[in-house]
Scaffold this motif. Structure first.
Motif: not given
Lengths: 111, 239
Positions: A1-3, A7, A10-11, A14-15, A17-18, B41-43, B60, B64, B67-72, B74, B77-78
């Motif tokens: 888990m990187q975030l 975070e 929120i991600t 955001a997804i 919402l899109g 991925k640790g989630y 999607m 995604a 996106l969860l494995t890169a810098a924050f 949002p 992502a949107f």
């Protein structure tokens, strides 16, 4: 888990919402209370078959002639589905039969 | 009154369920794969299920993961979610008429209008004597549940299926093919069906497999609008 947890949340939002903007926009632009224009009525009738065509091609986009199996299992399975569906006209049978044939082709014939 | 409503619901639910069996198969398999992948991925299961339950957007969600494995980020992502899911705009237009007058459940139906639910609900009509509202609700609710439950199983238990599932995800392709054939039965649907296939192939050739959806939508819409009179004539309905 990187975030971090916040975070990640929120991600996710955001997804969501899109996604929801794409799902709700038509219904907000053309509310039930208003009589839709002829163009929208027309599109409502022609879009379902058109989008079904899009989805079929979209699903098959990855299987090109250059891939290891040259798209043969996909072509055979779809051909089988068309014949089976013409013959028995049973939605579940056609889907089940086509999928089964595809699995056999992939796991045994082209393995 | 309440009892009658319940009976009506059960009847509609039973009528709707068989239509969703292919999605049951596909979503459990792919949902599980998603849960497993998130785990690697640790989630954990909670995050995977939250994503499936809140965002509920199939392909999607796989995108995604990057996106969860890169810098924050949002905003990215949107925007990515808007682009990958743009096809829903057309589903909504196509479902305006069917989802009319369904009252309180309507927002839920719109919230969970994915590819598979759209394909089924736009192709099938509730049988005689079945409540339209409960019928469409059942299809939407079942498809949604399959995805969330599949994610839950995959996230919690890992890959629990012991037989070789290679190729099983083809069930969703098969679903789209068969529903395309169902649409094809109606003569007036054939032109637009061909426009859909042709437009998407054209987009595939010019834009490649990774960015084909939005150009395909534009091509399809353009042909449908330019050829409107021709398409209408071929379809024999008055406009």
């Amino acid at each position: 888990m990187q975030l971090t947890a916040v975070e990640t949340l929120i991600t996710i939002l955001a997804i969501a919402l899109g996604t929801m903007i794409t799902r709700f926009t038509p219904f907000i632009l053309f509310p039930e209370s208003k009589e839709p224009s002829k163009t929208i009525v027309y599109l409502g009738k022609v879009l379902p078959p058109a989008m079904m065509g899009l989805l079929v091609v979209y699903c098959l986009k990855g299987f090109s002639i250059e891939s290891a199996t040259h798209g043969i299992p996909e072509a055979l399975a779809i051909g089988f589905i068309i014949v089976l569906h013409k013959w028995k006209n049973n939605v579940l049978l056609s889907i089940g039969g086509g999928t089964l044939l595809y699995m056999v082709l992939l796991q045994i014939v082209f393995a | 009154m309440k009892e009658r409503k319940q009976k009506e619901f059960v009847k509609a639910f039973k009528a709707a369920f068989p239509n969703t069996i292919p999605v049951l198969t596909g979503f459990i398999v792919l949902g599980m794969a998603y849960g497993v992948l998130m785990n690697t991925k640790g989630y954990g299961v909670v995050w995977a299920v939250l994503m499936s339950a809140i965002a509920f957007c199939g392909s999607m969600q796989f995108v995604a993961i990057t996106l969860l494995t890169a810098a924050f980020d949002p905003l990215q992502a949107f925007l990515l979610s808007l682009m990958v899911n743009a096809r829903h705009l057309f589903y909504g237009i196509a479902m305006l008429e069917k989802y009319k007058g369904l009252g309180k459940i309507r927002p839920f139906l719109i919230y969970v209008l994915c590819d598979e639910t759209f394909s089924i609900s736009s192709s099938v009509e509730p049988p005689e004597g079945i409540s339209r509202k409960y019928f469409y609700f059942s299809i939407s609710f079942l498809d949604y549940s399959y995805w969330v439950i599949g994610t839950f199983i995959g996230g919690l238990l890992g890959n629990v299926v012991t037989f070789n599932t290679t190729g099983l995800d083809f069930v969703l392709t098969a679903l789209f093919v068969v529903l395309f054939l169902e649409q094809w039965k109606e003569r007036q649907n054939r032109v637009s069906g061909l426009i859909g296939i042709g437009g998407t192939i054209l987009s595939l050739v010019f834009f490649g497999p990774n960015n084909l959806v939005i150009p395909a939508m534009i091509i399809i819409l353009t042909i449908l609008m330019i050829g409107r009179n021709k398409v209408c004539n071929l379809q024999q309905w008055k406009h």
